[in-house]
Design a protein around this motif. Structure first.
Motif, short mmCIF file in Angstrom:
data_model
loop_
_atom_site.label_atom_id
_atom_site.label_comp_id
_atom_site.label_asym_id
_atom_site.label_seq_id
_atom_site.Cartn_x
_atom_site.Cartn_y
_atom_site.Cartn_z
N GLU A 24 0.85 -1.20 0.00
CA GLU A 24 0.00 0.00 0.00
C GLU A 24 0.88 1.24 0.00
N PHE A 25 0.48 2.25 -0.81
CA PHE A 25 1.21 3.54 -0.82
C PHE A 25 0.21 4.65 -0.49
N GLY A 26 0.64 5.53 0.43
CA GLY A 26 -0.30 6.60 0.82
C GLY A 26 0.39 7.64 1.67
N GLN A 27 -0.45 8.45 2.30
CA GLN A 27 0.09 9.52 3.14
C GLN A 27 -0.78 9.60 4.39
N GLU A 28 -0.13 9.76 5.53
CA GLU A 28 -0.91 9.85 6.78
C GLU A 28 -0.09 10.59 7.82
N PRO A 29 -0.76 11.20 8.82
CA PRO A 29 -0.01 11.90 9.86
C PRO A 29 0.60 10.92 10.85
N VAL A 30 1.85 11.16 11.12
CA VAL A 30 2.53 10.32 12.11
C VAL A 30 3.26 11.25 13.07
#
Lengths: 148, 1133
Positions: B1035-1041
């Motif tokens: 899976e490729f994506g963007q999220e706050p960490v």
């Protein structure tokens, strides 16, 4: 096919032997001229004797005395050898080397693989291409220009 | 006078010749008529005579012919038949007939029926026996006809003959023979009478046989047997042949003109002609004509002489007089009366002439007198022309005394001389002009100026005679000079009018404008052309009276003068110029110009512009009115003091202001003084005295005044002397008084404020929008070292380099829009010292003016502290920077070394590997039969290790390349790139089934190649480590960490222990054995290198068997709050 001569410019003896072996393995029995450095290759090519002009020059880049690119440049600069098919056969695939070679008018650029099987295949393809498939430029006799 | 033998011009000669011609003409006509008539008559008479003569002769011949025929006939009757048959008897019988023999001199003979001569007499002729048959006369006779033959030459007789022949008949009357008598013309015969008779002296007769056109016989013997000329040659002969009997003139065949007459001889058919040469016929006529000629000549000569003598005698006196006149006309002396020779018509003529001459002499005398005494110069000239008729010169014939006087010449200089001699410089123009006058006779007039005399002349030239011209010269210098003077004076007058500031218009009695000057057209608002002819009542103008009411027509200046014949003076009129709305005020003067009859010949109107003055007066009037209103409106009390008496008139408002009713106020100065505050009284009195005694130009005082209620008002009291007596003592002072109590209160407060500001420790500036100081406080002067006056000459830009020009106006507009702005800047004191200041600038609007009121605090001490701090910081940073520079140099060197190393590795390290691999293979191939399985296996292992070594070298080179590669940051579509990379990997891992999920719309800034390499390595890892998982998922994506928005690549593969995570991104670090997962351990090192180069971060979150999630950011972490909560700007690292 048998009359055509291949010139190999290579300083590494192991590579020379392996190349010979590869030719033999693929039943390419043409005469293989060996030049151990750039100067030797140039001496042969520009010598005014009756020795045959090779059908193709397999040229390493990293060579003692005169390096491969310089040899290529001189071949292309000289009227006698301007159309001589030259194939770079080298370990490097550094981008500047490839670009420079093509800029100087090389006919092919082949990187020698580490795997001998692959190397052997490459040699076979090379021989097949340059000795059989490719139509050579009109053969000029080496030696002094005839008075006309 | 030219002598001429026959002077045709001479009247006498002409008369003589004319008389002679008439006489000669008559005589000669008469002579000609007589001679012609006589000639014709004589000719006719002669002709008639000739005809009668020829008629007689012809008759005679005819008779003789008849006689002969009778004789022949008788003889013939006697001839018997017997005789015919007996020639001898016949012969004898013939010979017995002598009478016949007489009649025929050629003899006679008998021819028988066959034409044969049977008897002949005399026999000597020899005709006997000859046969004449065939001859026409024989034939005719044998037919029974008497006839005469044609004359012919008789052969037997040898002479010209003709034959007369008659028939011989028998008893029965039948012709049996013929008897012929022969006439020999050569011998004397009965026709000889013709031959012998002559006609006149030279003429003769001619017997003609017309049948044969032959002359039978003639006076002239030579003409016997002569043929006549052919028909048509001589018409008269032809006429005779045709039977004409009469007379005519013709040429005879010999060419001689003859008078001929002809008469027929019927018996023989002949005619007889008498011809006489005309010469002989006309001889007498000619003689007579000659005589007439001689007489005529004699008469002519005689008459001519008589005429000449007579005329000469009669005309002599006239000629004499003519001669005398000729001599007289040539002489210069006075005319003498002519002598009267005879008392006839000529005598009368001379008498009349003498009388005429007397009158002429008188008249000439008069003209001469006129010529000599006339005041005008007069000269007579003769023009000289060249061959082409072009005038080239002229000669003076005469000049009078006035001419010499006027032109300054003498008679000797001119008379008989050419103009080119008298005036060598004369222009051809004058010669042409006079030539024209002299040749055409057209007079000419001109005026010219002569340099030699320095005078003006008028010259009238005319031609009294062809080729001559006379000139009448007048000296017109005076007139010319007068004209010039008049011209100059008119010019002056015109100039005067033209330059007059007063408009002048001259009207004709019909009110139309005949003249105006430029100022007039300017003031009336019309051009000269428009004005000319315009009538005063033209609707284009509107005149107003002083009260600005339209002026009735009859009150227009021109109309008033017209009706009253009186001048109008200083009348004020308003005028609207045509098409304009500005009212112009004019002072108008005008007067009528009366002629001798007392009628108006023209009306002169002058006017000048007083608009400004009228406007000023109006303004003044308004001001006066306004003043009254102002005094009331401003609640000013007015007083009027007589210093001599001390009487004062107080206005109602004054009383009201002081709380009194007008009645309560006492009209004297004491009432005023009593109400002044005791403290102020002395000052008031002093000030008043100062003015009254002339020390001050006005009285002015501020003092307290007690009102009726006892409260004190602050008043401003002012006054001025308005009237003085003859000694200069003031007798009237007028003044006003104003309640300034409120003003005073305000002033007090103002003073307090001012004192506060002045004594404040901070500087205070009041600055105008243009940067000039309006005011400053004491502290400002102190701080900057200027006096207040100096400072008020300056502007902010003189003190502060930071606020000049645009920067000041920017600052000012900022202050204006925010109301208040705090700034820190540096002011330059008068001594050049730079003072750091903190300024609170405030925008104030006061009485329509804008101000920047600035509180300024000297912050030198604070600035000093700050400066020190900054300097130490600067030193620190310099050290740091030097370190960075050093490191960079070291790094660059290392980088170059690395590059050389990499190149060497690429070339040299791989060659032996290829050798090991190649020869191992060769060994296992060539010695396969000698090696056991284990050895072969070892060799294979050697080869696989070798090849791995090759791959390692390649990866290391790639890694090193990453550090060296040049970055080209651009906007990247990461979702699309991930899609491409994973698709490629799907191809490589064709045996695997990996579920790839990519979040769409991900983007970032970065270098395409590097990021692609990074993504490739991450996905390759993910693909690799999910091997063996039943359902592989990437899976490729963007999220706050942890507050940062990070991209991630997540797999559900093997995962690993987070304890080793720190080693994960080092080169050649592997988490798994080669057997588990193939790899060089370079992949994640590469990823880290890529991310680092973008200034990002990469980290991992994993657990063994739970898969791994690789997070990374590119070019800076995004604070999660900044993205989600908004607020502060993103902060770049």
């Amino acid at each position: 096919m048998t009359s055509k001569v291949i010139m190999l410019v290579e300083d590494n003896q192991s590579d020379i032997e392996l190349t010979k072996r590869a030719f033999l393995k693929h039943h390419i029995s043409n005469e293989l001229l060996i030049a151990h450095d750039g100067q030797e290759a140039l001496d042969y090519l520009f010598a005014t004797d009756t020795s045959p002009m090779p059908a193709v020059v397999l040229l390493d880049l990293k060579l003692p005395r005169v390096d491969g690119l310089e040899v290529l440049r001189r071949i292309r600069d000289d009227e006698r050898t301007r159309r001589l098919p030259v194939v770079i056969l080298t370990s490097s695939k550094e981008e500047p080397d490839v670009i420079k070679s093509y800029d100087l008018g090389v006919n092919s650029y082949i990187r020698k693989p580490v795997d001998f099987v692959q190397f052997s295949n490459a040699i076979q393809t090379l021989g097949l291409y340059w000795l059989v498939l490719n139509e050579s430029p009109p053969q000029r006799s080496k030696g002094p220009e005839e008075e006309s | 006078m030219k002598l001429n033998l026959f002077p045709l011009q001479s009247f006498r000669a002409r008369l003589t010749l004319f008389s002679l011609a008439i006489f000669v003409g008559s005589i000669w006509s008469l002579a000609y008529f007589i001679s012609t008539t006589l000639g014709n008559d004589t000719e006719r008479l002669l002709g008639e005579t000739q005809f009668s003569k020829v008629s007689i002769v012809a008759e005679d011949i005819d008779q003789k012919l008849n006689t002969r025929f009778q004789a022949l006939e008788r003889t013939a009757q006697k001839v018997t038949a017997a005789q015919l048959s007996d020639p001898k008897a016949l012969q004898a019988s013939l010979e017995d007939r002598p009478a016949v023999d007489v009649l025929f001199n050629g003899g006679f003979y008998v021819a028988d029926f066959n034409g044969k001569v049977i008897a002949d007499f005399p026999l000597s002729t020899g005709r006997l026996g000859l046969n004449y048959s065939g001859r026409d006369y024989i034939e005719n006779a044998l037919k029974g006809i008497n006839n005469v033959s044609k004359p012919f030459f008789g052969a037997t007789l040898g002479a010209p003959i003709f034959v007369m022949i008659v028939p011989i008949r028998d008893a029965q009357g039948k012709v049996v023979a013929a008897l012929a008598g022969v006439i020999n013309l050569g011998k004397p015969n009965f026709l000889n009478k013709i031959a012998t008779v002559r006609e006149g002296k030279t003429g003769g007769y001619l017997l003609v046989a017309p049948q044969y056109r032959l002359v039978i016989t003639a006076t002239d013997k030579t003409r016997i047997m002569e043929p006549l000329p052919a028909k048509g040659v001589l018409p008269l002969i032809d006429r005779f042949i045709e039977g004409y009997e009469g007379t005519g003139v013709t040429l005879n065949p010999r060419g001689v003109e003859v008078l001929t007459s002809a008469k027929r001889i019927p018996t023989a058919g002949w005619y007889l002609v008498a011809s006489l040469p005309t010469e002989e016929v006309y001889a007498p006529i000619r003689a007579m004509q000659r005589r007439v000629l001689v007489i005529s000549i004699f008469l002519t000569v005689f008459a001519g002489f008589l005429t000449w003598w007579m005329l000469r005698r009669q005309l002599d006196p006239v000629l004499k007089i003519a001669k005398i006149l000729a001599t007289l006309s040539n002489a210069t002396g006075p005319l003498q009366p002519l002598p009267i020779v005879r008392k006839d018509e000529i005598g009368d003529l001379i008498g009349g002439f003498n009388q005429l001459m007397g009158t002429l002499a008188e008249s000439e005398e008069r003209f001469k007198l006129l010529f000599t005494s006339i005041d005008q110069g007069m000269a007579l000239h003769e023009i000289i022309v060249d061959a082409t008729g072009k005038p080239v010169d002229y000669v003076f014939i005469d000049i009078n005394g006035s001419y010499t006087r006027l032109l300054g010449v003498t008679r000797e200089m001119c008379i008989g001389k050419r103009i080119t001699e008298v005036m060598p410089k004369v222009e051809q123009y004058w010669i042409d002009l006079f030539g024209k006058v002299a040749l055409t006779g057209k007079p000419s007039y001109y005026e010219n100026y002569l340099e030699t005399t320095g005078k003006y002349y008028s010259t009238y030239s005319f031609s009294p005679k062809k080729n001559q011209f006379a000139v009448l010269v007048n000296d017109i210098s005076e007139r010319k000079i007068a004209e010039e003077k008049k011209r100059i004076s008119e010019m002056r007058y015109r100039d005067l009018l033209a330059n007059l500031e007063t408009g002048v218009v001259i009207h004709a009695p019909d009110t139309s404008i005949t003249m105006n000057n430029p100022r007039a057209s300017e003031l009336l608002g019309l051009s000269d052309d428009q004005l000319k002819g315009k009538e005063a009542i033209d609707p284009a103008w509107t005149f107003l009276d002083e009260g600005k009411n339209p002026l009735p027509l009859e009150m227009y200046p021109v109309n008033r003068i017209l009706s009253s014949k009186q001048a109008i003076k200083n009348k004020l009129l308003g005028i609207y110029q045509p098409g304009k709305t500005e009212l112009i005020w004019l002072i108008v003067n005008g007067f009528p110009s009366l002629n001798n009859a007392g009628e108006i010949s023209e009306i002169v109107i002058s006017f000048f512009d007083v608009t400004e003055r009228v406007l000023a007066e109006n303004a003044l009037r308004k001001i006066q009115q306004g003043f009254e209103f102002a005094v009331q409106g401003a609640q000013l009390g007015v007083w009027d003091l007589n210093p001599q008496t001390g009487a004062v008139i107080y206005s109602n408002l004054w009383a009201q202001m002081m709380g009194y009713s007008p009645e309560e106020v006492e009209p004297n100065i004491d009432f005023f003084m009593q109400h002044i505050h005791p403290d102020d009284l002395a000052s008031v009195k002093e000030r008043l005295a100062d003015h009254l005694e002339g020390r001050k130009s006005s009285y002015e005082s501020e003092h307290r005044f007690r009102t009726k209620s006892g409260r004190y008002l602050w008043v401003m009291d002012r006054g001025k002397i308005v009237e003085s007596d003859q000694e200069g003592h003031p007798i009237r002072v007028t003044g006003i008084i104003a309640d300034i109590t409120k003003l005073k209160d305000t002033e007090k407060f103002l003073l307090l404020t001012r004192l506060s500001v002045e004594s404040a420790s901070d500087a205070f500036y009041w600055i105008k929008p243009d940067g000039h100081f309006v005011n400053v406080n004491e502290a400002a002067c102190r701080m900057l070292g200027y006096t207040r006056e100096e400072l008020l000459q300056l502007s902010v830009s003189d003190l502060d380099e930071n606020y000049r020009g645009e920067s000041w106006s920017n600052h000012y507009s900022q202050v204006k829009s925010f109301g208040s702005v705090n700034i820190e800047t540096v002011h330059r004191a008068k001594n050049g010292e730079l003072i750091p200041v903190e300024i609170a600038a405030n925008y104030i609007q006061f009485e329509g003016e804008e101000y920047n009121c600035a509180f300024v605090r000297d912050i030198s001490d604070r600035k000093l502290a700050e400066e020190k701090l900054r300097e130490s910081e600067k030193k620190q940073s310099e050290i740091l920077e030097q370190r960075v520079r050093d490191r960079t140099i070291q790094m660059e060197a290392a980088n170059k070394e690395l590059e050389a190393f990499a190149y060497s590795v690429s070339h040299d390290l791989r060659a032996p590997l290829r050798g090991i691999d190649g020869w191992s293979l060769a060994l296992s191939e060539d010695y396969r039969d000698k090696l056991d399985e284990k050895a072969i296996n070892y060799l294979d292992r050697v080869r696989s290790e070798t090849q791995r070594m090759g791959r390692l070298i390649d990866d290391v080179l790639k890694l090193s390349l990453l550090s060296r590669a040049w970055m080209k940051p651009q906007s990247l579509n990461l979702s699309a790139m991930a899609q491409t990379v994973t698709e490629r990997l799907q191809g490589l891992f064709a045996t695997r089934e990996v579920h790839v999920q990519i979040q769409p719309g991900l983007s970032a800034n970065g270098d395409f190649s590097l990021v692609e390499i990074g993504l490739t390595n991450l996905f390759e890892n993910a693909f690799k480590f999910t091997e063996g998982v039943p359902v592989a998922k990437v899976e490729f994506g963007q999220e706050p960490v942890d507050g940062v928005l990070a991209f991630f690549v997540r797999d559900n593969g093997a995962g690993f222990d987070m304890a080793y995570a720190s080693k994960l991104f080092g080169a050649f670090q592997r988490m798994h054995t080669q057997a588990e997962f193939a790899g060089t351990g370079i992949g994640l090192a590469t990823v880290q290198r890529v991310i680092n180069r973008h200034g990002g971060r990469v980290w991992v979150d994993t657990k063994p068997g739970m898969g791994a999630t690789f997070y990374f950011t590119l070019g800076g972490d995004y604070d999660i709050q900044s993205n989600y909560a908004g607020g502060r700007q993103p902060k770049r690292h």
